[in-house]
Design an enzyme around this catalytic site. Sequence first.
Site, PDB file in Angstrom:
ATOM      1  N   ILE C  12      50.279  36.398  36.768  1.00  0.00           N
ATOM      2  CA  ILE C  12      51.338  35.399  36.590  1.00  0.00           C
ATOM      3  C   ILE C  12      52.682  36.082  36.364  1.00  0.00           C
ATOM      4  O   ILE C  12      53.682  35.767  37.022  1.00  0.00           O
ATOM      5  CB  ILE C  12      50.998  34.458  35.414  1.00  0.00           C
ATOM      6  CG1 ILE C  12      49.691  33.712  35.699  1.00  0.00           C
ATOM      7  CG2 ILE C  12      52.142  33.488  35.138  1.00  0.00           C
ATOM      8  CD1 ILE C  12      49.718  32.815  36.910  1.00  0.00           C
ATOM      9  N   ILE C  47      38.951  35.733  43.859  1.00  0.00           N
ATOM     10  CA  ILE C  47      38.741  34.640  44.818  1.00  0.00           C
ATOM     11  C   ILE C  47      39.989  33.771  44.940  1.00  0.00           C
ATOM     12  O   ILE C  47      40.547  33.336  43.931  1.00  0.00           O
ATOM     13  CB  ILE C  47      37.557  33.757  44.369  1.00  0.00           C
ATOM     14  CG1 ILE C  47      36.271  34.594  44.330  1.00  0.00           C
ATOM     15  CG2 ILE C  47      37.390  32.548  45.291  1.00  0.00           C
ATOM     16  CD1 ILE C  47      35.116  33.906  43.650  1.00  0.00           C
ATOM     17  N   HIS C  49      40.697  30.369  45.803  1.00  0.00           N
ATOM     18  CA  HIS C  49      39.855  29.180  45.930  1.00  0.00           C
ATOM     19  C   HIS C  49      40.316  28.289  47.078  1.00  0.00           C
ATOM     20  O   HIS C  49      41.492  28.242  47.423  1.00  0.00           O
ATOM     21  CB  HIS C  49      39.826  28.422  44.607  1.00  0.00           C
ATOM     22  CG  HIS C  49      38.976  29.129  43.594  1.00  0.00           C
ATOM     23  ND1 HIS C  49      37.609  29.185  43.687  1.00  0.00           N
ATOM     24  CD2 HIS C  49      39.310  29.860  42.490  1.00  0.00           C
ATOM     25  CE1 HIS C  49      37.129  29.900  42.677  1.00  0.00           C
ATOM     26  NE2 HIS C  49      38.145  30.324  41.942  1.00  0.00           N
ATOM     27  N   VAL C 172      54.844  43.655  22.790  1.00  0.00           N
ATOM     28  CA  VAL C 172      55.838  42.914  22.007  1.00  0.00           C
ATOM     29  C   VAL C 172      55.317  42.761  20.589  1.00  0.00           C
ATOM     30  O   VAL C 172      54.200  42.287  20.367  1.00  0.00           O
ATOM     31  CB  VAL C 172      56.093  41.536  22.646  1.00  0.00           C
ATOM     32  CG1 VAL C 172      56.972  40.683  21.745  1.00  0.00           C
ATOM     33  CG2 VAL C 172      56.729  41.719  24.011  1.00  0.00           C
ATOM     34  N   CYS C 399      37.978  61.366  47.360  1.00  0.00           N
ATOM     35  CA  CYS C 399      36.821  60.548  46.972  1.00  0.00           C
ATOM     36  C   CYS C 399      35.965  60.329  48.198  1.00  0.00           C
ATOM     37  O   CYS C 399      36.382  59.692  49.163  1.00  0.00           O
ATOM     38  CB  CYS C 399      37.296  59.210  46.405  1.00  0.00           C
ATOM     39  SG  CYS C 399      36.009  57.955  46.289  1.00  0.00           S
ATOM     40  N   CYS C 401      32.927  58.871  48.401  1.00  0.00           N
ATOM     41  CA  CYS C 401      32.184  57.607  48.512  1.00  0.00           C
ATOM     42  C   CYS C 401      33.027  56.537  49.196  1.00  0.00           C
ATOM     43  O   CYS C 401      32.529  55.727  49.956  1.00  0.00           O
ATOM     44  CB  CYS C 401      31.756  57.103  47.147  1.00  0.00           C
ATOM     45  SG  CYS C 401      30.767  58.265  46.205  1.00  0.00           S
ATOM     46  N   CYS C 434      29.172  56.959  43.370  1.00  0.00           N
ATOM     47  CA  CYS C 434      29.028  58.058  42.403  1.00  0.00           C
ATOM     48  C   CYS C 434      29.886  57.819  41.168  1.00  0.00           C
ATOM     49  O   CYS C 434      29.811  58.568  40.201  1.00  0.00           O
ATOM     50  CB  CYS C 434      29.322  59.418  43.025  1.00  0.00           C
ATOM     51  SG  CYS C 434      31.016  59.998  42.886  1.00  0.00           S
TER      52      CYS C 434
END
Lengths: 420, 124, 481
Positions: C12, C47, C49, C172, C399, C401, C434
Amino acid sequence: MKNQMRKNYSVIVVGGGPAGLAAALGARQAGAERILIIDREVETGGILNQCIHSGFGLHYFKEELTGPEYAERFNQQVRSDKITILTDSYVLNITPDLKIEVISKKHGYLNLRAKAVVLAMGCRERTRGAIRTPGFRPSGVMTAGLAQKMVNMKGVLPGQRVAILGSGDIGMIMARRLILEGCQVVGVFELHPFSSGLTRNKVQCLDDFDIPLHLSTTVAFIHGRKRVERLTLAPVTTDYKPDLKQSWDIQCDTLLFSIGLIPENELSARLRIKMDPATGGPQVSSTMETSLPGVFACGNVLHVHDIVDFVSEESHRAGRYAAELALGMRRPGDNITLYPGENIASCTPHSLSSDREQTIYLRVKQPVKDATLKIGNRYEQKFRTLVPSEMVKLSLPPKVLNHFFGEQLRIEVSSEEGAQ
Amino acid sequence: MKKELICISCPMSCPLELTIVNGEILSITGNRCKNGEIYARQELTHPQRVVTTTVACRSGLWPRLPVKTIAAVPKDYVTNVVTELHEVEVEAPVLLGQIIIENVANTGIAVIATRSLPHETVKE
Amino acid sequence: MYDVIIVGGGIIGCALARELSRYNVRLALLEKEVEVGFGTSKTNSGIIHAGHHSPPGTLKGQFEWSGNQLWGDLAKELKFGFKHIGELLIAQKREDLQYLENLKKQGDSRGVTGLEMWGPKRIQKEEPNLSHTILKALHAPTAAVINPYEACFGLIECAKQNGLELFCDHPVQSIKRERDNFSIATPRGSFRARIILNAAGLFADHVAAMVGAKTFSISPRKGEEYLLDRRLQGIVTHLIFPTPTATSKGVLIIPTVDGPTMVGPTAEDIDDREDLSTSYSGAADVFAAVRKTCPAISERDTITEFAGLRAVSESNDFIIKRSPVKNFYNIAGIQSPGLTAAPVIATYVINMLRDNDLSLVKKQTWKADIDGPPRFAAMSPKDRKAAIHKDSAFGQIVCRCELVTEAEVLYAIKHGARTLDGVKFRVRAGMGRCQGGFCTTRLMDLLAQADEIPLSEITKRGKGSEICIQRHDIIPKKDDR
């Protein structure tokens, strides 16, 4: 960027760890000319470089070496055999007609061709997710192998007060390592009622330093929001479920997982090579060839070994067969299927040939005493003890299979005493 | 008196059973090779261990150099050996087998490098 | 002195920041974590929606469909992954069928496109791995998946290039009213603003209370999620929703935008706003529920699990309004479909500000899109070749994987990644099977080199979560003894 790499090779070995190095040497010995090892790290040697403890080489070199010493012997031989090494390079893809796509910081994007390929990518560690340990996700939780790399190669320590889950060899060896580096090790915890590493490592890594080993115990909760603060431990029932009523807490800032290794077969999966769910590696013939003609596999990518000497033996053989194929010599196919029976967790290769000596590696499911191992009715061998943590190597002289005319043989282990 | 030991000479980890009378070993069983007997006698009288650890390495490909004692040191000296090695720093390049300390922790035993470590700028 | 300060850098706050960066206002965002998106947004299911779920007469209902329609363009402009995979809401009991019918009507009347009721035959054809006991399913092709943290990174980068000042690691502590302005105290300095937009998520009621604008309270609702190995990639191709319960949409099967399948979340009301722990019971609940819809999924395929907290208000609807304190606005209680609604919430808030006499003049040079991070794994062989030719760091896999190159990591660091998690959530290094076993030390090296700090100062996600210690922290040097 200069691209001075040759394009065509007899044998390309994927991975420059103990398996890859031995395979390349095997290929050279069998007469292959242009051999290339591709490794993703800055140097070859693989995980041996961080295994600074001794215990390697008793079978292969008939003397006890540390991991780096073992690796260096192979590295020296590979250099004197003039085998090409490509480090800091990564195999993106292999096609069924053995075109190999590689990227490298130094050489850029390479399209190579081979007459035979040996897969020797090794294995990786199982992680927390594999056993779904509940709790927070703070830092200070890592695999024992990562901690080993930090301590032995990067010169930093994973933490001050360390707990280790899993009594595999790496876990126990790291317990000793961390004590020697000034850390405290609050305990090694093992889910099973037996240690999953070599007994000698329990003696020289744990007992020597009074590190407690808690069998049939697991980590039931990880506390600490930023960094590990404490663990809840619980004994497990016979079906490996934690008994939370009997749990207790222990203060520590680090938790290492040493809960097993898995063959690293991303490339093999992409090639749609036939796999064996029991080993997590490819199915191979007696020449270590996978279901894809021209692609061989050896070492921990095939099945996780306990000792590197066996990796070297197996890989040297795979390299020799790969070279034979590259030189245009194809052996007759295997005539016997080997399949696991009673108390066999896994065995390789998956088929045998009756025309020469056959080497079989296997693991039992359950620990047994006074066991008899049988291969059909052709072979029988007695063992005083067999445990899942110790791989068994069998060498079958040609005469064992010489006059066998069936199509398959079952390998099985029986025991008068039964499971302990 | 019976005493049980695990042989740590090799990964076979043979379970040894010692029969001891008046401090003397009458028999050793369970070993699958000669080393088991040697180990049992040594372990009973003067237990000793080979120490493997690392020392700092300036400007090496890695900041740590793996090392080991060239022979086993008395078990009681392991801590002293490691403590002394914590202070050691070598300079790359280092060769496999290079002597790092001649006589570590007054054991009379040398510590050697267990790998060659090139300078950080040297890559294959 | 800022015209507007946004408190909270979740989805937001980030959406507000980008929207406000269109206008000639001096704008800052204060985030308590070390990077944006590191709270609730990081653990969101990702998601978008379909538009038909939320009931009419609520802000949720008002924003779900309108929000849904903005994400495609947003993803293009901000270069994050977005896949319109559609969803199937399944009924396994007779009494659930009416719910599906009602939902379809609700969606149709709202204008949600493409809603279609599927029978068992069609379901088996499209999703052969789902349970054969499914009676009917409502197909909503408008549902999509994204990575919520990627959206946060993209939104904030766009806002920054258009003038936003971002202050991470600035929790804050207090807010004081000073005549017509606010003074906001943080441990790293104070800030003055004319207007405060409170988008502090789980802590929005605490922040509101600092200035006497607490008209609501937030309670956390925990959700555990389990990410599965790539082996199961494609086991379902749509989002799979069960018929929901009173408190939650139920346990979903989510084909994530990156490919791997994820299952979850649970829904558990708790008190502790920082309790991100997973549990045995959570895992048991998730997999028991999933087995009913897709029997082939097993807990053994888990590669990692995590928990997130939804910020639930007592009204169960979004709270988006001016507070009793002039120029202090609450944007709170943003739970599902909060991610979907985020871009519309941002424009809604801006209209609210305009109605309250903030003069908003559009900038002449607002840039809507960002260059976006390179993605080696998604490149064609030709593009890969070109990328490596241009920058050899693309030739170095960090990386293995998830096939992430050094160049991508360096880009992430250059664009704000300061922690291992920051790198991981930007480039996926360490997210694969991994789980960082191989790449962690390389990532640490790259972070340490970029910031010229020792390895021991690299953290997982901010101070207190250091990965390692120096040897001399426990082995004193001789001189110190």
